[in-house]
Design an enzyme around this catalytic site. Sequence first.
Site, PDB file in Angstrom:
ATOM      1  N   GLU A  59       0.844  -1.197   0.000  1.00 52.60           N
ATOM      2  CA  GLU A  59       0.000   0.000   0.000  1.00 52.60           C
ATOM      3  C   GLU A  59       0.884   1.254   0.000  1.00 52.60           C
ATOM      4  O   GLU A  59       0.576   2.227  -0.698  1.00 52.60           O
ATOM      5  CB  GLU A  59      -0.939   0.000   1.203  1.00 52.60           C
ATOM      6  CG  GLU A  59      -1.990   1.082   1.161  1.00 52.60           C
ATOM      7  CD  GLU A  59      -2.971   0.942   0.021  1.00 52.60           C
ATOM      8  OE1 GLU A  59      -3.016   1.848  -0.839  1.00 52.60           O
ATOM      9  OE2 GLU A  59      -3.700  -0.059  -0.017  1.00 52.60           O
ATOM     10  N   GLU A  66       1.663   6.525  -7.057  1.00 56.46           N
ATOM     11  CA  GLU A  66       0.679   7.558  -7.371  1.00 56.46           C
ATOM     12  C   GLU A  66       1.296   8.949  -7.304  1.00 56.46           C
ATOM     13  O   GLU A  66       1.055   9.792  -8.179  1.00 56.46           O
ATOM     14  CB  GLU A  66      -0.522   7.463  -6.419  1.00 56.46           C
ATOM     15  CG  GLU A  66      -1.382   6.250  -6.658  1.00 56.46           C
ATOM     16  CD  GLU A  66      -2.504   6.109  -5.637  1.00 56.46           C
ATOM     17  OE1 GLU A  66      -2.620   6.972  -4.731  1.00 56.46           O
ATOM     18  OE2 GLU A  66      -3.268   5.148  -5.744  1.00 56.46           O
ATOM     19  N   LYS A  84      -0.651   3.366 -12.289  1.00 57.66           N
ATOM     20  CA  LYS A  84      -1.468   3.426 -11.078  1.00 57.66           C
ATOM     21  C   LYS A  84      -2.322   2.163 -10.918  1.00 57.66           C
ATOM     22  O   LYS A  84      -2.454   1.634  -9.813  1.00 57.66           O
ATOM     23  CB  LYS A  84      -2.365   4.663 -11.101  1.00 57.66           C
ATOM     24  CG  LYS A  84      -1.613   5.955 -10.877  1.00 57.66           C
ATOM     25  CD  LYS A  84      -2.587   7.121 -10.854  1.00 57.66           C
ATOM     26  CE  LYS A  84      -1.900   8.414 -10.506  1.00 57.66           C
ATOM     27  NZ  LYS A  84      -2.872   9.520 -10.347  1.00 57.66           N
TER      28      LYS A  84
END
Length: 114
Positions: A59, A66, A84
């Site tokens: 994550e 991003e 992404k």
Amino acid sequence: MKRFSYALNGLKTLLIKDQKFSLHIYASIIAIVFGFIFHINRLEWLFILLAISLVLAFEAINTAVEYVVDLVTSEYHDYAKYAKDIAAFSVMIVSILALLIGLIVFIPYFINLL
């Protein structure tokens, strides 16, 4: 020591920017609490902690991707979308793995409660 401050700044950024990271933190806390409640063994702890670490790490990498993509271009670009989407998919893969590990570890304990 500066390296630790950089890492803590990264954690702060993640907690502010990425609500999904916070959701993963909450899920991790729940898994850890169940681990203590059910007194899981060392090997089970190893798998649970590995799963938690993988999800949180992926994550974090996803969020970094991003940021980099947004830094490189503010316009829509297929390659930016691909980057992404693929980073998000990697989080999904380890999240499914973590869920499966959690089910394999905890379902027998829940069944024993019945």
